[in-house]
Design a protein around this motif. Sequence first.
Motif, PDB file in Angstrom:
ATOM      1  N   ASP A  97       0.843  -0.997  -0.034  1.00 15.56           N
ATOM      2  CA  ASP A  97      -0.077   0.080   0.078  1.00 15.56           C
ATOM      3  C   ASP A  97       0.946   1.382   0.056  1.00 15.56           C
ATOM      4  O   ASP A  97       0.696   2.203  -1.068  1.00 15.56           O
ATOM      5  CB  ASP A  97      -1.003  -0.038   1.301  1.00 15.56           C
ATOM      6  CG  ASP A  97      -1.875  -0.879   1.056  1.00 15.56           C
ATOM      7  OD1 ASP A  97      -2.203  -1.347  -0.018  1.00 15.56           O
ATOM      8  OD2 ASP A  97      -2.701  -1.350   2.106  1.00 15.56           O
TER       9      ASP A  97
ATOM     10  N   LYS B 176       1.120   3.892  -2.985  1.00 14.85           N
ATOM     11  CA  LYS B 176       0.703   5.319  -2.711  1.00 14.85           C
ATOM     12  C   LYS B 176       1.520   6.435  -3.332  1.00 14.85           C
ATOM     13  O   LYS B 176       1.390   7.364  -3.982  1.00 14.85           O
ATOM     14  CB  LYS B 176       0.568   5.164  -1.283  1.00 14.85           C
ATOM     15  CG  LYS B 176      -0.197   6.717  -0.789  1.00 14.85           C
ATOM     16  CD  LYS B 176      -0.531   6.867   0.613  1.00 14.85           C
ATOM     17  CE  LYS B 176      -0.661   8.164   1.035  1.00 14.85           C
ATOM     18  NZ  LYS B 176       0.582   8.629   1.747  1.00 14.85           N
TER      19      LYS B 176
ATOM     20  N   GLU C  12       1.196   8.892  -6.192  1.00 12.07           N
ATOM     21  CA  GLU C  12       1.163  10.324  -6.177  1.00 12.07           C
ATOM     22  C   GLU C  12       2.163  10.950  -7.244  1.00 12.07           C
ATOM     23  O   GLU C  12       1.908  11.863  -7.781  1.00 12.07           O
ATOM     24  CB  GLU C  12       1.895  10.728  -4.827  1.00 12.07           C
ATOM     25  CG  GLU C  12       0.827  10.844  -3.696  1.00 12.07           C
ATOM     26  CD  GLU C  12       1.511  10.771  -2.527  1.00 12.07           C
ATOM     27  OE1 GLU C  12       2.644  11.031  -2.194  1.00 12.07           O
ATOM     28  OE2 GLU C  12       0.672  10.450  -1.549  1.00 12.07           O
TER      29      GLU C  12
END
Lengths: 299, 429
Positions: free
Chosen positions: B244, B248, B252
């Motif tokens: 995760d 992430k 981004e």
Amino acid sequence: MSIARTLNDARSELVAWLQAGPMMLVFGLFFLLPLALVIIVSFWDYNEYEIIPRFSARGYTETFEGCLTELPNLCTILKTYLKTLKLCFLVWAITLTIGFTVAYFLAFHVRSTTWQIVLSLLCTIPFWTSNVIRMIAWIPLLGRNGLVNSGLQKAGVIDKPLEWLLFSEFAVVLALVHLFTFFMVVPIFNSMIRIDKRLIEAAYDAGATGWQTLRDIVIPLAKPGIVIGSIFVITIVMGDFITVGVMGGQQIASAGKIIEVRLNALHFPAAAANAVILLGFTFLIIASLSRLVDVRKEL
Amino acid sequence: MSETKTTTGVNRRTLLKGAAGAAGLAAGSGAITGFPYVMSQEAKVLRYLGTAVNEGDDIAKKCLADTGIKIEYITATTDDVTKRVITQPNSFDVLDTEYFSLKKLVPSGNILPLDAKKIKEFNNITPVFTKGELPNGKKIGGQGTAPWKVLYLEGAGSSKFATSPTEFVTLIPTVYNADTLGIRPDLIKRPISSWAELLNPEFKGKASILNIPSIGIMDAAMVVEATGQYKYADKGNMTRAEIDLTMKILTEAKKSGQFRAFWKDFNESVNLMASGETVIQSMWSPAVTKVRSQGIPCVFQPLKEGYRSWASGFCVSKGVSGKKLEWAYEFVNWFLSGWAGAYLNRQGYYSAVLSTAKANMSADEWGYWMEGKAAEKDIKAPDGTTLEKAGAKRDGGSYDDRMGNVACWNAVMDENDYMVRKWNEFIAA
């Protein structure tokens, strides 16, 4: 008399079945059977290296993971379909406009059949090379240092290269339109060529403007062609992942891409579940299109 | 009607004549190049499944000339090779694949381990594979599916990896390399020394990573560690929380437009770099060489956090037995006997048996490719094209410098299923 008629009916029915038989067989063996297998496998379990023939809705539940909990944010699958639908709509609208215009020109402005054939053959030129080569050819044209960017820079229109020309939604739509406009041209042309020219003359005589003739005569009569062309384009674009991948720089999601990634990871049931979802989705679109026009009746 | 028939007849005759001619020609050429094995009852043919990377025509030609074994290449992408082993195990004889795919292949039971005792050079195979250390004894990084973790099986029919050496070898090692970032020094114009630069906003819209989820996420993990955001216990086997976190950070970067495109295919990576669409990206050594051979500066940049390594080797399909199995051993033994090893070394890869490869290379070639020395003469590719002018040094230096700085190996994670779903989410973001 009546017995003879019944016999006759029975015979013609048998002949009809026999005539339809080979097609039915091909259809059953190479379409219905594999489809049934895909649906069955989509409800099986799997691990890293094999399919486990045991009921599991995992392929589906994992696909829709987070669709409720992540609200109001969209989950992966909804985001992907929204994106695919958006691309699909844009490509459909543009190919329809261009395809209709080209078909109209071919059917009504080109008088001789020879020229109609020659010009429609010209439309097939993009298909003389493979799909992949046609896509790769865009890169030197649209790239950061490509022809378009360097041309615009030299002309002084822009002072730094346009990044959105390549590896973007624009590039994807451009490539798809280039690839699939022909699928719109052919059926629409086919419908238009069959419009009785006297109808148009009558409309003209009755004082209709060009726009009225187009709206009230040409478009309604070309509708079967438009719907068939739309079905072609929509089904291809919904399932496409190669063009979206290459032109989108692999950064744009598509329903086909999800299936590919799952297949590559050997998650066959999950891939099958996604294929079934895509099929259902496309089927819904086609069904609603068929409501607009009864294609079978028109043909 | 009758006229049509005559035409068909003539056609068929011509066709037969042609075929007979072709057969005669084939027999003739066979008699010229390989007299000894025409005597044997059947042609020695092995169907070789692998990626394009190792399937050189020259290797097949040389093998035919040396051993009489005809290699029929079946070329597929990394993912498709694995898929084919799982779904069509009878469609190939010899399999050339990477160690990280063994976690999927071995439990499927579709491949057979080879017997180490029948491999002549087995004891000369570099300790990189067998012990996880350099010939000089230096330990190398073992995160991910490092080859020594999956090299041995407990028994002939076992699907369990043995922790200590046994005679049942999953893949006989052939080729491996240490991968890093490729950069365009002419466009970046400053030194690059860390994986962190891949997500540096300075290169917004000019970076790229490999679009194979299991490898792409490891490159991302190298960046995450380099920026000091997180330290993984094992980059090649992340927990869900780690996946995760990594995704992430990648997401981004993607949303802010860091990546120009992702690549999956060797040529894609070459085109992206050569056209200047990207200036920094994960890359393979021969791809860097190819960009350079077009006259465009490109460096396979050594980075302080180390390399992500990969390794591949040979095994056979479960359907291979009897004579075919003997030919397979003969082929593998030939492969390790030096000519092929030298061929691979000259492309910038490393061969599993260094001593035999060395015997097949000139001292200057060995110095350039393996010892990090400046080339005394022009360095040529196996096909004869000049790769580097005299005086050039290999990026990253010697074998010991490159392989000694490996941080992790290509891997399949325990949480692969979860990671693949997250990857789809990343693409959709």
